[in-house]
Structures are given as C-alpha cells and as structure tokens.
Design a protein around this motif. Structure first.
Motif, PDB file in Angstrom:
ATOM      1  N   SER A   1     -16.448 -28.449  52.091  1.00  0.00           N
ATOM      2  CA  SER A   1     -15.044 -28.833  52.298  1.00  0.00           C
ATOM      3  C   SER A   1     -14.183 -28.094  51.294  1.00  0.00           C
ATOM      4  N   CYS A   2     -13.022 -27.654  51.759  1.00  0.00           N
ATOM      5  CA  CYS A   2     -12.091 -26.968  50.868  1.00  0.00           C
ATOM      6  C   CYS A   2     -10.665 -27.263  51.324  1.00  0.00           C
ATOM      7  N   VAL A   3      -9.715 -26.839  50.516  1.00  0.00           N
ATOM      8  CA  VAL A   3      -8.302 -27.052  50.811  1.00  0.00           C
ATOM      9  C   VAL A   3      -7.622 -25.691  50.829  1.00  0.00           C
ATOM     10  N   ALA A   4      -6.841 -25.440  51.873  1.00  0.00           N
ATOM     11  CA  ALA A   4      -6.059 -24.208  51.975  1.00  0.00           C
ATOM     12  C   ALA A   4      -4.585 -24.589  52.074  1.00  0.00           C
ATOM     13  N   VAL A   5      -3.710 -23.716  51.620  1.00  0.00           N
ATOM     14  CA  VAL A   5      -2.265 -23.984  51.638  1.00  0.00           C
ATOM     15  C   VAL A   5      -1.640 -23.267  52.825  1.00  0.00           C
ATOM     16  N   ARG A   6      -0.878 -24.021  53.607  1.00  0.00           N
ATOM     17  CA  ARG A   6      -0.188 -23.465  54.773  1.00  0.00           C
ATOM     18  C   ARG A   6       1.230 -24.023  54.796  1.00  0.00           C
TER      19      ARG A   6
ATOM     20  N   CYS B   1       6.448 -22.652  59.047  1.00  0.00           N
ATOM     21  CA  CYS B   1       6.043 -21.587  59.971  1.00  0.00           C
ATOM     22  C   CYS B   1       4.533 -21.455  60.148  1.00  0.00           C
ATOM     23  N   GLY B   2       3.759 -22.130  59.309  1.00  0.00           N
ATOM     24  CA  GLY B   2       2.308 -22.057  59.433  1.00  0.00           C
ATOM     25  C   GLY B   2       1.663 -20.889  58.710  1.00  0.00           C
ATOM     26  N   ASN B   3       2.452 -20.102  57.963  1.00  0.00           N
ATOM     27  CA  ASN B   3       1.883 -18.983  57.208  1.00  0.00           C
ATOM     28  C   ASN B   3       0.976 -19.488  56.097  1.00  0.00           C
ATOM     29  N   ASP B   4      -0.084 -18.734  55.842  1.00  0.00           N
ATOM     30  CA  ASP B   4      -0.978 -19.055  54.732  1.00  0.00           C
ATOM     31  C   ASP B   4      -0.362 -18.586  53.425  1.00  0.00           C
ATOM     32  N   LEU B   5      -0.863 -19.118  52.322  1.00  0.00           N
ATOM     33  CA  LEU B   5      -0.349 -18.783  51.003  1.00  0.00           C
ATOM     34  C   LEU B   5      -0.444 -17.287  50.711  1.00  0.00           C
TER      35      LEU B   5
ATOM     36  N   LEU C   1      -1.612 -23.981  42.781  1.00  0.00           N
ATOM     37  CA  LEU C   1      -1.590 -22.587  43.217  1.00  0.00           C
ATOM     38  C   LEU C   1      -0.310 -22.286  43.989  1.00  0.00           C
ATOM     39  N   ALA C   2       0.083 -23.198  44.867  1.00  0.00           N
ATOM     40  CA  ALA C   2       1.310 -23.007  45.649  1.00  0.00           C
ATOM     41  C   ALA C   2       2.535 -23.026  44.747  1.00  0.00           C
TER      42      ALA C   2
ATOM     43  N   GLY D   1       4.533 -33.995  49.835  1.00  0.00           N
ATOM     44  CA  GLY D   1       3.369 -33.262  50.320  1.00  0.00           C
ATOM     45  C   GLY D   1       3.684 -32.021  51.132  1.00  0.00           C
ATOM     46  N   GLU D   2       4.923 -31.883  51.583  1.00  0.00           N
ATOM     47  CA  GLU D   2       5.278 -30.696  52.357  1.00  0.00           C
ATOM     48  C   GLU D   2       5.267 -29.466  51.470  1.00  0.00           C
ATOM     49  N   VAL D   3       4.927 -28.330  52.089  1.00  0.00           N
ATOM     50  CA  VAL D   3       4.885 -27.045  51.391  1.00  0.00           C
ATOM     51  C   VAL D   3       5.669 -26.045  52.228  1.00  0.00           C
ATOM     52  N   LEU D   4       6.548 -25.288  51.578  1.00  0.00           N
ATOM     53  CA  LEU D   4       7.330 -24.271  52.282  1.00  0.00           C
ATOM     54  C   LEU D   4       7.161 -22.919  51.600  1.00  0.00           C
ATOM     55  N   CYS D   5       7.000 -21.882  52.419  1.00  0.00           N
ATOM     56  CA  CYS D   5       6.915 -20.511  51.916  1.00  0.00           C
ATOM     57  C   CYS D   5       8.320 -20.005  51.606  1.00  0.00           C
ATOM     58  N   PRO D   6       8.449 -18.788  51.090  1.00  0.00           N
ATOM     59  CA  PRO D   6       9.771 -18.268  50.708  1.00  0.00           C
ATOM     60  C   PRO D   6      10.731 -17.984  51.863  1.00  0.00           C
ATOM     61  N   GLU D   7      10.273 -18.020  53.110  1.00  0.00           N
ATOM     62  CA  GLU D   7      11.157 -17.737  54.250  1.00  0.00           C
ATOM     63  C   GLU D   7      12.309 -18.730  54.281  1.00  0.00           C
TER      64      GLU D   7
END
Length: 89
Positions: free
Chosen positions: A7-12, A16-20, A37-38, A50-56
């Motif tokens: 099991s692991c955790v990835a940031v999305r 938009c669903g983009n990966d880190l 990391l994010a 808990g929400e994560v947003l990329c630079p877009e």
C-alpha cells in the motif's frame, strides 16, 4: 516468487487529476509524507480539509476553491432597505 501487495499514497490534484510529478507517480509510505511532499512542491496547495491543488489556475480549480469557502455572512441590519426600496422587517 509470491505475489505481494504493497500500500502506498500518491498525490493527485483535486481540480484536474494531475499527479504531483509530470514524469512519474511519486509513491509515499504515509498520507503525512504525501502531504509534506505536496506542500514542498512549487505551487501546490494542500488544504486542511484534505484537498490538494496543483499550480494550474482555471475554472476547474476555482470550483474546488469555491467549495472550500465559507458561506457569505448574512448580517441583518434593522431599518435596511431592500433593493426595491422597502424596509426589511
């Protein structure tokens, strides 16, 4: 060789669903590690909910931000006029 499940955790991004990372999916051992990391990634935002947003910065990302905002305060003021000119009760 036996099959093993890890099991692991990835940031999305929630917008938009983009990966880190654009080149590969970064796998972290824990959610705390993934959040850290994010937070350290350029332009990425991690919210307390808990929400994560990329630079877009576009409409899809603004929808997520708007959903996180508290409702506008409704402050009743005695004697204030409504738009049609009548006094509120």
């Amino acid at each position: 060789m036996p099959f093993m499940t890890h099991s692991c955790v990835a940031v999305r991004c929630d917008g938009c669903g983009n990966d880190l990372d654009d080149e590969y999916v970064v796998h972290c051992a824990t959610e705390d590690e993934a959040r850290g990391l994010a937070r350290s990634a350029a332009g990425w935002r991690v919210f307390s909910t808990g929400e994560v947003l990329c630079p877009e910065r576009d409409a899809d990302h603004q929808v997520v931000i708007d959903r996180l905002m508290p409702p506008e305060p409704q402050i009743p003021i005695t004697g204030q006029l409504t738009i049609d000119g009548e006094e509120e009760k």
